[in-house]
Enzyme design. Structure first.
Site, mmCIF file in Angstrom:
data_model
loop_
_atom_site.group_PDB
_atom_site.id
_atom_site.type_symbol
_atom_site.label_atom_id
_atom_site.label_comp_id
_atom_site.label_asym_id
_atom_site.label_seq_id
_atom_site.Cartn_x
_atom_site.Cartn_y
_atom_site.Cartn_z
ATOM 1 N N GLY A 10 0.827 -1.218 0.000
ATOM 2 C CA GLY A 10 0.000 0.000 0.000
ATOM 3 C C GLY A 10 0.849 1.250 0.000
ATOM 4 O O GLY A 10 1.809 1.361 0.749
ATOM 5 N N ALA A 11 0.472 2.198 -0.873
ATOM 6 C CA ALA A 11 1.190 3.467 -0.951
ATOM 7 C C ALA A 11 0.291 4.604 -0.491
ATOM 8 O O ALA A 11 0.275 5.686 -1.070
ATOM 9 C CB ALA A 11 1.705 3.705 -2.365
ATOM 10 N N GLY A 12 -0.481 4.328 0.545
ATOM 11 C CA GLY A 12 -1.259 5.398 1.177
ATOM 12 C C GLY A 12 -0.371 6.173 2.136
ATOM 13 O O GLY A 12 0.859 6.083 2.082
ATOM 14 N N LYS A 38 -1.637 -1.012 -5.926
ATOM 15 C CA LYS A 38 -2.550 -1.296 -7.032
ATOM 16 C C LYS A 38 -2.349 -0.313 -8.189
ATOM 17 O O LYS A 38 -2.382 -0.679 -9.348
ATOM 18 C CB LYS A 38 -3.978 -1.175 -6.484
ATOM 19 C CG LYS A 38 -5.070 -1.579 -7.415
ATOM 20 C CD LYS A 38 -6.406 -1.475 -6.677
ATOM 21 C CE LYS A 38 -7.556 -1.817 -7.596
ATOM 22 N NZ LYS A 38 -8.845 -1.778 -6.871
ATOM 23 N N VAL A 81 -2.914 -6.746 -4.281
ATOM 24 C CA VAL A 81 -2.694 -7.794 -3.281
ATOM 25 C C VAL A 81 -3.948 -8.653 -3.166
ATOM 26 O O VAL A 81 -5.058 -8.124 -3.014
ATOM 27 C CB VAL A 81 -2.335 -7.171 -1.916
ATOM 28 C CG1 VAL A 81 -2.215 -8.262 -0.842
ATOM 29 C CG2 VAL A 81 -1.045 -6.365 -2.021
ATOM 30 N N GLU A 170 -17.238 17.013 5.682
ATOM 31 C CA GLU A 170 -16.314 17.661 4.741
ATOM 32 C C GLU A 170 -16.866 17.636 3.314
ATOM 33 O O GLU A 170 -16.720 18.606 2.565
ATOM 34 C CB GLU A 170 -14.930 16.990 4.795
ATOM 35 C CG GLU A 170 -14.164 17.328 6.076
ATOM 36 C CD GLU A 170 -12.646 17.185 5.927
ATOM 37 O OE1 GLU A 170 -12.222 16.226 5.267
ATOM 38 O OE2 GLU A 170 -11.907 18.030 6.471
ATOM 39 N N GLN A 319 -2.681 11.817 9.772
ATOM 40 C CA GLN A 319 -1.658 12.252 10.730
ATOM 41 C C GLN A 319 -1.053 11.055 11.463
ATOM 42 O O GLN A 319 0.172 10.881 11.500
ATOM 43 C CB GLN A 319 -2.347 13.205 11.721
ATOM 44 C CG GLN A 319 -1.435 13.927 12.678
ATOM 45 C CD GLN A 319 -2.256 14.792 13.668
ATOM 46 O OE1 GLN A 319 -2.000 14.756 14.863
ATOM 47 N NE2 GLN A 319 -3.236 15.514 13.167
ATOM 48 N N LYS A 378 -6.127 24.149 7.815
ATOM 49 C CA LYS A 378 -6.353 22.888 7.106
ATOM 50 C C LYS A 378 -5.393 22.764 5.925
ATOM 51 O O LYS A 378 -4.829 21.698 5.666
ATOM 52 C CB LYS A 378 -7.803 22.839 6.610
ATOM 53 C CG LYS A 378 -8.176 21.556 5.887
ATOM 54 C CD LYS A 378 -8.381 20.403 6.847
ATOM 55 C CE LYS A 378 -8.885 19.148 6.156
ATOM 56 N NZ LYS A 378 -9.167 18.086 7.139
#
Lengths: 404, 404
Positions: A10-12, A38, A81, A170, A319, A378
């Protein structure tokens, strides 16, 4: 001695933070580092509501992974994956099997529909860039069709947002910004549009300061957004939604656009791989390892950590995911060297919930802020995340620089 | 003597040309001039294929009527015409009834589906700004959904264009330009997209020079567009289309996007009002009046005129509509003064069929042109139409100034 293979899934925010920190800490011959994702891009999942509302281009929400990894140290594999075999120490993807000595799982969240009928088929979810883009295009198509059709179907202009948590609020804030533009662009009377937020819980933004919540709700109401709080959404149909307004009191609301923003869970790969889990999340050890697996770390939305002070789980935020990623990079290096692992403690700087381009509410360093000041904060937070992942170049390229 | 009331129906090329010429020829107290139009804007119907393909913004295709009429001389009424009562000399609209002494009908075309089942329900038509915008948004939504969905439905990327006449070919040219952008934007492999033009007649662009037609077809084929010529589209369904490939040989083609561009007819108000007509067109007298109605002029797509040389009707083009409009303004002034009316003769300068931003074919002043030169000529023609309707200011504001 063979050098260890570290595989990051995962590249989050979590996974990519492991990579960007680790590539600074190790030399090319210290370890083989493989990143599996992915897509060939990372996306700012905290910005997806903007792409979904159409206030930001979907392409502005993502950046190429190739631009932030050190290719001399990290091997990027674009693959999906499919499972993890912890006994054989390998990851099964749709393209190949990848053996690991150390594994970091940062596979992110999935939507949780709590078994509510029809949601999977008839509701949208702000799950990723492609899903956000589809929501934007769907809303535009509905406006275009309403504008054109002889016999107007008002449900084309009805948008139901399921959930008054962080994502729901949001998204509503962005919709409030986008709506006047949409009406202008598509020759639609703003009075014909209805945006309704449906929430089962008796409150909006649970965990947030009450005064701030009131500020947010009043702001959104002033923009014409309606709230139906304490009313569970009981079904989604091709025509709209059913909500429960009281004991045996149900209401059907025709709506062509239903966006479900009420629940997230961990990734289903966690369940498939046989880890002990709660809704696809693993209650991690203090050093972020999965209990019973001394070579598997969990970062981001799949890691469940209890806040000792509140006795409630920490929320799955960018965060915390980024702090977990950097911490795990350090712990991996400690493992390579046979040193002791450090326990992880989140450093909570605060939370800001945006309400569109120039409105927000937040608690930062223990102080409450609202309005333009909060909206600016923000953007500072958003840019800071980019800075951590890709340095000043990425902030320049993808940052929110229209701050003042 | 009471001054005459002139009512002009429609602010297309024909109707608006009547107005812009007439307001130059008369003084404010010579006549009461009323322009009736459904929208408060004129749109360039010859540019709609660009808005439909997404190569031009729908807003760039239209301009405010208020900006080109002389409000001291012309009264603009935004209303939808529902009928014309030629006996009582009044127009019935959805908002009021308007009495006239002289009437000009410039109500434009409607799509002709020739009774083919399913077309009205399941096919799009490039009929007006709102319809063009809907086609653009529909295509984008299909690409977004294809990109997102786990099990890909290839019919989302299949676009059938029914008709290889002027509109069909110009639309295909724009699609050829738009496609690489769409694929890039939506992460779609261009090889997965299929664009097929289906035409019942045995040829493309009937009436055009054969060599030019061959150039156009070869160009579009080089961009991956397929042609199925001499194959009638026999049905449109929710899943796609059926085409007839031979005696008792039918093929079903799954396609989420079917754009019917194969036929136009006059406006149905012509039939409703009881004029003698052929497919809602009136075979006008040489002075453009409706036979038997000495105070009713017909301009644009509702006027049927036979070209004596070819013995075929003149095509319904913007060029002819604007000439008819200006001519009718002169004839109205003649009528006010009790003078003789002049017969109308089209001054055919040529025709250019665009194939996207920088390709086209055309015959202009008797010469054949292709490629960039023809594309530039097309822009000259487009700008000239704006100049006639609204002067240099309108060309500056809405013109195609990226000519070189």
């Amino acid at each position: 001695m063979k050098r260890p293979t570290v595989v990051v899934l995962g590249a989050g925010y979590g996974g990519l933070s492991v990579i960007t920190k680790l590539q600074k800490l190790v030399n090319a011959d210290d370890a083989d580092i493989i990143l599996v994702n992915k897509n060939d891009y990372h996306y700012e999942s905290t910005w997806l509501h903007e792409a979904a509302a159409g206030t930001m281009s979907p392409d502005a929400v993502r950046f190429d992974i190739g631009g932030v990894i050190d290719k001399g140290k990290v091997n990027f594999v674009q693959a999906t994956v499919e499972n993890i075999d912890t006994k054989a120490q390998k990851v099964i993807t749709d393209r190949s099997e990848i053996a690991y000595d150390y594994l970091v799982v940062g596979l992110g969240f999935e939507g949780e529909t709590f078994g509510i009928p029809g949601l999977k088929e008839h509701a949208f979810s702000i799950a990723n860039v492609k899903a956000a883009r589809q929501i934007r295009d769907h809303i535009e198509y509905q406006f275009a069709t309403y504008s054109l059709e002889e016999v107007k179907d008002p449900s084309r202009l009805t948008i139901i947002v399921g959930g008054a948590g962080f994502t729901g609020i949001e998204f509503l804030g962005e919709l409030a910004d986008r709506l006047p533009e949409l009406c202008e662009e598509y020759d639609v009377d703003p009075k014909a549009v209805r945006i309704l937020c449906v929430e089962a819980a008796p409150m909006v933004l649970p965990g947030f300061d009450e005064e701030l919540v009131e500020y947010a709700v009043n702001y959104l109401k002033s923009k014409g957004i309606e709230f139906s709080i304490g009313t569970p959404l009981t079904e989604a149909t091709p025509e709209g939604v059913k909500i429960k307004k009281g004991e045996d009191v149900f209401e059907e609301i025709p709506a062509k656009t239903v966006v479900w923003a009420a629940g997230v869970r961990g990734n289903s790969i966690i369940e498939k791989a046989g880890f002990d889990n709660m809704r696809a999340r693993i209650k991690v050890d203090p050093d972020l390892r999965a209990p019973g697996h001394n070579n598997v770390f969990i970062v981001g939305d799949c890691a469940l950590m209890i806040n000792a002070q509140t006795e409630r789980p920490y929320p799955p935020t960018a965060q915390i995911a980024m702090q977990q990623g950097a911490h795990t990079a350090h712990n991996l290096v400690a493992l390579f060297k046979g040193e002791e692992l450090e326990p992880f403690t989140p450093d909570l700087k605060g939370t800001v919930c945006s309400l569109g381009e120039s409105e927000a509410i937040g608690e930062v360093f223990g102080r409450k802020i609202t309005g333009k000041k909060a909206a600016m904060m923000k953007k500072v937070i958003d840019n800071r995340a980019l800075y951590i992942l890709g340095g000043p170049g990425l902030v320049f390229k993808k940052g929110k620089l229209n701050m003042f």
